[in-house]
Write an enzyme that holds these catalytic residues in place. Sequence first.
Site, mmCIF file in Angstrom:
data_model
loop_
_atom_site.group_PDB
_atom_site.id
_atom_site.type_symbol
_atom_site.label_atom_id
_atom_site.label_comp_id
_atom_site.label_asym_id
_atom_site.label_seq_id
_atom_site.Cartn_x
_atom_site.Cartn_y
_atom_site.Cartn_z
ATOM 1 N N HIS A 158 0.820 -1.222 0.000
ATOM 2 C CA HIS A 158 0.000 0.000 0.000
ATOM 3 C C HIS A 158 0.854 1.273 0.000
ATOM 4 O O HIS A 158 0.304 2.377 -0.095
ATOM 5 C CB HIS A 158 -0.931 0.024 1.216
ATOM 6 C CG HIS A 158 -1.956 -1.056 1.222
ATOM 7 N ND1 HIS A 158 -2.783 -1.303 0.153
ATOM 8 C CD2 HIS A 158 -2.283 -1.984 2.174
ATOM 9 C CE1 HIS A 158 -3.585 -2.319 0.446
ATOM 10 N NE2 HIS A 158 -3.290 -2.750 1.661
ATOM 11 N N ASP A 193 -2.913 -10.559 -2.423
ATOM 12 C CA ASP A 193 -3.439 -10.084 -1.147
ATOM 13 C C ASP A 193 -4.923 -9.754 -1.309
ATOM 14 O O ASP A 193 -5.377 -9.380 -2.400
ATOM 15 C CB ASP A 193 -2.668 -8.831 -0.740
ATOM 16 C CG ASP A 193 -2.921 -8.386 0.680
ATOM 17 O OD1 ASP A 193 -2.064 -8.650 1.540
ATOM 18 O OD2 ASP A 193 -3.972 -7.761 0.934
ATOM 19 N N HIS A 195 -6.379 -7.230 -0.303
ATOM 20 C CA HIS A 195 -6.487 -5.799 -0.591
ATOM 21 C C HIS A 195 -5.710 -5.456 -1.863
ATOM 22 O O HIS A 195 -4.628 -6.007 -2.087
ATOM 23 C CB HIS A 195 -5.917 -4.966 0.555
ATOM 24 C CG HIS A 195 -6.538 -5.253 1.884
ATOM 25 N ND1 HIS A 195 -5.958 -6.114 2.809
ATOM 26 C CD2 HIS A 195 -7.691 -4.804 2.442
ATOM 27 C CE1 HIS A 195 -6.731 -6.168 3.889
ATOM 28 N NE2 HIS A 195 -7.784 -5.397 3.682
ATOM 29 N N ASP A 282 -4.318 -12.921 3.489
ATOM 30 C CA ASP A 282 -5.541 -12.451 4.131
ATOM 31 C C ASP A 282 -6.794 -12.678 3.303
ATOM 32 O O ASP A 282 -7.885 -12.277 3.707
ATOM 33 C CB ASP A 282 -5.415 -10.978 4.534
ATOM 34 C CG ASP A 282 -4.760 -10.115 3.476
ATOM 35 O OD1 ASP A 282 -4.458 -10.623 2.371
ATOM 36 O OD2 ASP A 282 -4.510 -8.925 3.753
#
Length: 341
Positions: A158, A193, A195, A282
Amino acid sequence: MKIVYSDKHAVHDPQTFVVRGVKQRSTEQPERATRLLGAATEAGHEIVGPRAYGTAPAATIHTPDYLDFLHIASREWAKLPNASAEVVPNMHPSRYAATYPRALAGRAGWHQADLACPIGPGTWEAALASSEVAATAADLVLEGAREAYALCRPPGHHAYADMAGGFCFLNNTAIAAQRLLAKHQRVAVLDIDVHHGNGTQGIFYERADVLTISIHADPADYYPYFWGHAHETGAGAGQGFNLNLPQPLGSSDAVWLAAGDKAIARIRAFNPTALVIALGLDASESDPLQGLKVTGAGFHAMGQKIASLGLPTVLVQEGGYLSDDLGRNLVQVLSGFEKGR
């Protein structure tokens, strides 16, 4: 497989995480890395320490102002009257015709995208060590290893060139990809991931030498919300070299693995000579963030798909939070990858 790991991650233990206005301890805890390390060790993988590079690998991706801020932020913040234990900004500029500030509080707002990336006394040391872990894994592959796994913490995908966010400070995935370009003309990055890897996308968005692909929960409903949509395909020289594959919340193995097939096909068309995997765990059905519902078997199958490309590969740890399946899911990916070879 060689696992690169540094215990310096443990000095970063963020306490500030604001969810729907409620302050709580971050889910990005040191125990994540120790559980992953334990599982990898028990599975028989070789553990090696990172090489000492200092800021050189990070400086290939991040701006000087940003690196300086991360280095001094906690120390200088502690000198401010009535300051909190961690650097947490109280405002963020829109960046539209904005001017870079001198005040530390302003710099914090400029460089920290959200309330999920507090900077404590050990953050810089841990983030720098994490970048060295990624660089070491990339160098192992450059030196002839078929693959290496960078057990990075804190994670990185990120983080933009000049901005932290979502538990991330230095973009380990981007650092590894950039390092591989020393020998390879084209490198692909596949982020699995839960995200979207918005920082990685932003770093390479206008470049054609790095293909970025992300399979993630639909940002219309899930962090990071503003980035990761299918229409984001690159810009300028990078037009067509970014592929987002957002998945409906709660998607299970079949849907996730079908997106994996699309990603593999696009990577084959790009014809890279090296690969970086942003290995978030995740997406698991048991992860506390509950975005997707991928099983251990699904992670194993994805590992096999990735290995079928037959490319020199750096696997970089991203997300994956505390659950009984965390370590098992890492072993599933790695064993699937080794079987797929």
